[in-house]
Motif scaffolding. Sequence first.
Motif: not given
Length: 137
Positions: A21-49
Amino acid sequence: MLQVSTDKTKLDIKLIHDYLSKESYWAVGRNIEVVQRSIENSLCFGLYIDNKQIGFARVVTDYAVFAWIMDVFILKDYQGNGYGKKLMHAIMTHEKLQNLQRWGLGTDDAHGLYEQFGFKPLEKPQNMMEIKRRAEN
């Protein structure tokens, strides 16, 4: 230690939302509910150190024919170290995504990364259509 995981319970939703919502060029302003719903309905990959999330991507798929890669990012402090390549490798080799007939994605600035994994401009862009609606944020 670098790790890629599809375990959604490990995802740092606040970090993902803040980046999108703040740094990407494609999703500026996207609200947290939309982010949560998109995660719920996708195969997600987290990268961790060392269990700290530094990257994210999600795949929308039917697991049979088609997959669309979305919301790919590596945090700014970690860019330029090959982590995007590691994240893409994990996606492209994921056991549930093998033998798909078509993959898709959109990018303004990472063509070189995706070309390394076989992505090319559309063969017949005239065959593609879309509907664009104003985001609900």
